[in-house]
Design a protein around this motif. Structure first.
Motif, PDB file in Angstrom:
ATOM      1  N   ILE A  27       5.610  -1.592  -2.511  1.00 43.43           N
ATOM      2  CA  ILE A  27       5.455  -2.464  -1.346  1.00 43.43           C
ATOM      3  C   ILE A  27       4.200  -3.308  -1.515  1.00 43.43           C
ATOM      4  CG2 ILE A  27       5.111  -2.490   1.160  1.00 43.43           C
ATOM      5  CD1 ILE A  27       6.625   0.201   1.217  1.00 43.43           C
ATOM      6  N   MET A  28       4.361  -4.606  -1.439  1.00 42.74           N
ATOM      7  CA  MET A  28       3.215  -5.496  -1.581  1.00 42.74           C
ATOM      8  C   MET A  28       2.390  -5.502  -0.293  1.00 42.74           C
ATOM      9  SD  MET A  28       3.188  -6.383  -4.625  1.00 42.74           S
ATOM     10  CE  MET A  28       1.692  -7.376  -4.378  1.00 42.74           C
ATOM     11  N   THR A  29       1.102  -5.314  -0.440  1.00 45.01           N
ATOM     12  CA  THR A  29       0.174  -5.374   0.689  1.00 45.01           C
ATOM     13  C   THR A  29      -0.957  -6.334   0.352  1.00 45.01           C
ATOM     14  OG1 THR A  29      -1.360  -3.642  -0.046  1.00 45.01           O
ATOM     15  CG2 THR A  29       0.652  -2.911   1.077  1.00 45.01           C
ATOM     16  N   SER A  30      -1.846  -6.538   1.289  1.00 45.52           N
ATOM     17  CA  SER A  30      -2.989  -7.428   1.060  1.00 45.52           C
ATOM     18  C   SER A  30      -3.899  -6.925  -0.050  1.00 45.52           C
ATOM     19  CB  SER A  30      -3.817  -7.559   2.346  1.00 45.52           C
ATOM     20  OG  SER A  30      -3.041  -8.110   3.384  1.00 45.52           O
ATOM     21  N   TYR A  31      -3.776  -5.642  -0.398  1.00 46.87           N
ATOM     22  CA  TYR A  31      -4.702  -5.019  -1.346  1.00 46.87           C
ATOM     23  C   TYR A  31      -4.017  -4.620  -2.658  1.00 46.87           C
ATOM     24  CZ  TYR A  31      -6.799  -4.832   3.217  1.00 46.87           C
ATOM     25  OH  TYR A  31      -7.257  -5.183   4.460  1.00 46.87           O
ATOM     26  N   GLY A  32      -2.798  -5.116  -2.851  1.00 44.30           N
ATOM     27  CA  GLY A  32      -2.067  -4.813  -4.066  1.00 44.30           C
ATOM     28  C   GLY A  32      -0.752  -4.126  -3.768  1.00 44.30           C
ATOM     29  N   SER A  33      -0.116  -3.634  -4.820  1.00 48.89           N
ATOM     30  CA  SER A  33       1.182  -2.988  -4.696  1.00 48.89           C
ATOM     31  C   SER A  33       1.006  -1.504  -4.400  1.00 48.89           C
ATOM     32  CB  SER A  33       1.964  -3.175  -5.997  1.00 48.89           C
ATOM     33  OG  SER A  33       3.161  -2.439  -5.982  1.00 48.89           O
ATOM     34  N   THR A  34       1.667  -1.034  -3.344  1.00 48.11           N
ATOM     35  CA  THR A  34       1.594   0.383  -2.974  1.00 48.11           C
ATOM     36  C   THR A  34       2.894   1.077  -3.343  1.00 48.11           C
ATOM     37  OG1 THR A  34       0.047  -0.023  -1.154  1.00 48.11           O
ATOM     38  CG2 THR A  34       1.326   2.020  -1.077  1.00 48.11           C
ATOM     39  N   HIS A  35       2.770   2.145  -4.132  1.00 46.05           N
ATOM     40  CA  HIS A  35       3.938   2.895  -4.588  1.00 46.05           C
ATOM     41  C   HIS A  35       4.265   3.978  -3.562  1.00 46.05           C
ATOM     42  CE1 HIS A  35       6.816   4.088  -7.658  1.00 46.05           C
ATOM     43  NE2 HIS A  35       6.489   5.351  -7.433  1.00 46.05           N
ATOM     44  N   VAL A  36       5.535   4.031  -3.180  1.00 43.51           N
ATOM     45  CA  VAL A  36       6.006   4.968  -2.168  1.00 43.51           C
ATOM     46  C   VAL A  36       7.241   5.683  -2.696  1.00 43.51           C
ATOM     47  CG1 VAL A  36       6.933   5.182   0.179  1.00 43.51           C
ATOM     48  CG2 VAL A  36       5.130   3.512  -0.301  1.00 43.51           C
ATOM     49  N   VAL A  37       7.295   6.984  -2.459  1.00 47.53           N
ATOM     50  CA  VAL A  37       8.481   7.774  -2.802  1.00 47.53           C
ATOM     51  C   VAL A  37       9.094   8.277  -1.499  1.00 47.53           C
ATOM     52  CG1 VAL A  37       9.410   9.699  -4.141  1.00 47.53           C
ATOM     53  CG2 VAL A  37       7.378   8.482  -4.963  1.00 47.53           C
ATOM     54  N   THR A  38      10.372   7.994  -1.302  1.00 45.67           N
ATOM     55  CA  THR A  38      11.062   8.453  -0.098  1.00 45.67           C
ATOM     56  C   THR A  38      12.125   9.485  -0.455  1.00 45.67           C
ATOM     57  OG1 THR A  38      12.673   6.633  -0.193  1.00 45.67           O
ATOM     58  CG2 THR A  38      10.678   6.290   1.125  1.00 45.67           C
ATOM     59  N   ALA A  39      12.365  10.399   0.484  1.00 48.54           N
ATOM     60  CA  ALA A  39      13.385  11.431   0.295  1.00 48.54           C
ATOM     61  C   ALA A  39      13.894  11.855   1.664  1.00 48.54           C
ATOM     62  CB  ALA A  39      12.818  12.631  -0.452  1.00 48.54           C
ATOM     63  N   GLY A  40      15.144  12.274   1.724  1.00 49.74           N
ATOM     64  CA  GLY A  40      15.735  12.672   2.993  1.00 49.74           C
ATOM     65  C   GLY A  40      16.550  11.540   3.599  1.00 49.74           C
ATOM     66  N   ALA A  41      17.321  11.877   4.613  1.00 45.73           N
ATOM     67  CA  ALA A  41      18.207  10.903   5.260  1.00 45.73           C
ATOM     68  C   ALA A  41      17.398   9.928   6.114  1.00 45.73           C
ATOM     69  CB  ALA A  41      19.225  11.632   6.119  1.00 45.73           C
ATOM     70  N   ASP A 100      -9.231  -2.347   4.003  1.00 46.40           N
ATOM     71  CA  ASP A 100      -9.140  -1.836   5.366  1.00 46.40           C
ATOM     72  C   ASP A 100      -7.993  -0.830   5.400  1.00 46.40           C
ATOM     73  OD1 ASP A 100      -8.200  -1.571   8.141  1.00 46.40           O
ATOM     74  OD2 ASP A 100      -9.649  -3.141   8.604  1.00 46.40           O
ATOM     75  N   GLN A 101      -8.317   0.439   5.612  1.00 47.03           N
ATOM     76  CA  GLN A 101      -7.304   1.495   5.573  1.00 47.03           C
ATOM     77  C   GLN A 101      -6.204   1.288   6.607  1.00 47.03           C
ATOM     78  OE1 GLN A 101     -10.618   3.916   6.266  1.00 47.03           O
ATOM     79  NE2 GLN A 101     -10.397   5.166   4.429  1.00 47.03           N
ATOM     80  N   THR A 102      -6.593   0.840   7.797  1.00 46.23           N
ATOM     81  CA  THR A 102      -5.618   0.660   8.873  1.00 46.23           C
ATOM     82  C   THR A 102      -4.637  -0.456   8.548  1.00 46.23           C
ATOM     83  OG1 THR A 102      -7.297   1.384  10.459  1.00 46.23           O
ATOM     84  CG2 THR A 102      -5.344   0.302  11.347  1.00 46.23           C
ATOM     85  N   VAL A 103      -5.156  -1.584   8.112  1.00 44.77           N
ATOM     86  CA  VAL A 103      -4.297  -2.715   7.750  1.00 44.77           C
ATOM     87  C   VAL A 103      -3.364  -2.331   6.607  1.00 44.77           C
ATOM     88  CG1 VAL A 103      -4.270  -5.062   6.812  1.00 44.77           C
ATOM     89  CG2 VAL A 103      -5.925  -4.439   8.588  1.00 44.77           C
ATOM     90  N   TRP A 104      -3.900  -1.608   5.639  1.00 48.10           N
ATOM     91  CA  TRP A 104      -3.089  -1.176   4.501  1.00 48.10           C
ATOM     92  C   TRP A 104      -1.892  -0.345   4.958  1.00 48.10           C
ATOM     93  CZ3 TRP A 104      -3.575   4.090   2.312  1.00 48.10           C
ATOM     94  CH2 TRP A 104      -2.727   4.286   1.208  1.00 48.10           C
ATOM     95  N   LEU A 105      -2.125   0.679   5.795  1.00 52.45           N
ATOM     96  CA  LEU A 105      -1.018   1.501   6.264  1.00 52.45           C
ATOM     97  C   LEU A 105      -0.082   0.714   7.178  1.00 52.45           C
ATOM     98  CD1 LEU A 105      -2.643   5.008   6.867  1.00 52.45           C
ATOM     99  CD2 LEU A 105      -1.079   4.328   5.035  1.00 52.45           C
ATOM    100  N   ASP A 106      -0.623  -0.190   7.983  1.00 54.34           N
ATOM    101  CA  ASP A 106       0.233  -1.080   8.779  1.00 54.34           C
ATOM    102  C   ASP A 106       1.238  -1.796   7.888  1.00 54.34           C
ATOM    103  OD1 ASP A 106      -1.009  -0.541  11.211  1.00 54.34           O
ATOM    104  OD2 ASP A 106      -2.258  -2.351  11.174  1.00 54.34           O
ATOM    105  N   GLU A 107       0.727  -2.350   6.798  1.00 54.29           N
ATOM    106  CA  GLU A 107       1.575  -3.158   5.921  1.00 54.29           C
ATOM    107  C   GLU A 107       2.583  -2.301   5.162  1.00 54.29           C
ATOM    108  OE1 GLU A 107      -1.625  -6.794   5.248  1.00 54.29           O
ATOM    109  OE2 GLU A 107      -1.155  -5.463   3.580  1.00 54.29           O
ATOM    110  N   VAL A 108       2.190  -1.076   4.802  1.00 57.55           N
ATOM    111  CA  VAL A 108       3.136  -0.171   4.142  1.00 57.55           C
ATOM    112  C   VAL A 108       4.291   0.159   5.083  1.00 57.55           C
ATOM    113  CG1 VAL A 108       3.458   2.155   3.225  1.00 57.55           C
ATOM    114  CG2 VAL A 108       1.458   0.823   2.549  1.00 57.55           C
ATOM    115  N   LEU A 109       3.970   0.537   6.323  1.00 60.90           N
ATOM    116  CA  LEU A 109       5.014   0.889   7.279  1.00 60.90           C
ATOM    117  C   LEU A 109       5.868  -0.321   7.648  1.00 60.90           C
ATOM    118  CD1 LEU A 109       3.138   3.373   9.642  1.00 60.90           C
ATOM    119  CD2 LEU A 109       4.597   3.879   7.681  1.00 60.90           C
TER     120      LEU A 109
END
Length: 293
Positions: A33-47, A103-112
């Motif tokens: 996921i592209m964010t203001s601070y670079g690409s964030t890698h996320v692993v999802t699992a479950g329905a 900014d940790q908050t902005v980063w998580l905002d953008e990931v979600l």
């Protein structure tokens, strides 16, 4: 700043990361996921229709190794979103702005936002525990409940760094397979065998100790919140701390939890790697506290 001390070291870590993901033994998907601070890698699992659960690992850790003993049960009940901290040892790739104005908050905002998630449960270990309550304080409308493992309420950067240095030195200064084993034993309770019995996990810990540059996560600074801010999470937070956790279970830390009236439990026979050492107990705590069954 280089996140890895050598390209060969990075390749070893990434290859081991992939092998650990295979050992999850669940279906998963990887996203960048592209964010203001670079690409964030996320692993999802479950329905995807299950309640969303954001998992946050500790400093210098990553998604693949942190949740290997928890993912099977959690992904049965939640849509798990496990994030590699940007600047950390996973597959997230920081850009120049990460090192300048993170900014940790902005980063998580953008990931979600990138995943289309509006409200979420959050569970974190160690630094991830801090990040969980940080986000709950900063974005109360987005966070349903949080569980903070192996981490209390930070009183100062100096206190946290002092505890970290006592725990990780001198082993971290002389990375070898032997020093890695000694460090894990020092950080763990009696169930250290959960590491020793898993050759790939032990190898991964060693690679991180030897090849990852911990200074790369220096942008993840601690915010010291005031009493009013901390009280805002009182009714939607639970802290789980191992009885043998040298980083989190000490008088001042426990006194702060009690002074703020925060919900906490001391988990027997557990050190700092609480979710590895007592995986079944921790899974049950997460499921019961978040969704009650």
């Amino acid at each position: 700043m280089r996140r890895y001390k050598s390209e060969a070291g990075r390749e070893l870590i990434y290859h081991s990361y992939e092998k650990l993901l295979e050992d999850w033994k669940v279906e998963y998907a990887e996203h960048d996921i592209m964010t203001s601070y670079g690409s964030t890698h996320v692993v999802t699992a479950g329905a995807p229709e299950n309640p969303p659960l954001l998992l946050l690992h500790g400093t210098a850790d990553n998604t693949a190794m942190m949740w290997i003993y928890n993912i099977q049960r959690l992904s049965e009940r939640f849509f798990v979103i496990a994030v590699d901290a940007i600047g950390g040892s996973g597959k997230s790739e920081p850009n120049v702005d990460y090192y300048v104005k993170f900014d940790q908050t902005v980063w998580l905002d953008e990931v979600l936002n990138g995943l289309g998630i509006e409200r979420i449960y959050v569970a974190g270990v160690s630094y991830g525990a801090y990040l969980a309550y940080h986000y709950a304080i900063m974005r109360p409308e987005k966070v349903i409940k949080i569980i903070c493992m192996s981490g209390g309420i930070a009183a100062s950067q100096a206190e946290v760094m002092g505890k970290m240095m006592k725990a990780f030195l001198p082993e971290a200064l002389f990375p070898s397979e032997g020093s890695c084993k000694r460090l894990l034993k020092k950080l763990s309770g009696p169930n250290y065998t959960v590491f020793e019995s898993n050759a790939e996990l032990m190898k991964h810990w060693y690679y991180l100790l030897k090849y990852f540059n911990n200074k790369s996560m220096a942008q993840h600074k601690l915010t010291i919140f005031n009493d009013e801010q901390i009280s805002s999470i009182r009714d939607k937070s639970r802290f789980l701390i191992g009885d043998q956790d040298m980083l989190s279970n000490y008088p001042k830390s426990i006194q702060r939890l009690e002074a703020h009236g925060l919900n906490y439990r001391i988990v027997n026979h557990a050190g700092h790697a609480i979710n590895h050492e007592q995986a079944e107990e921790i899974d049950s705590e997460i499921i019961h506290y978040f969704i009650g069954s």
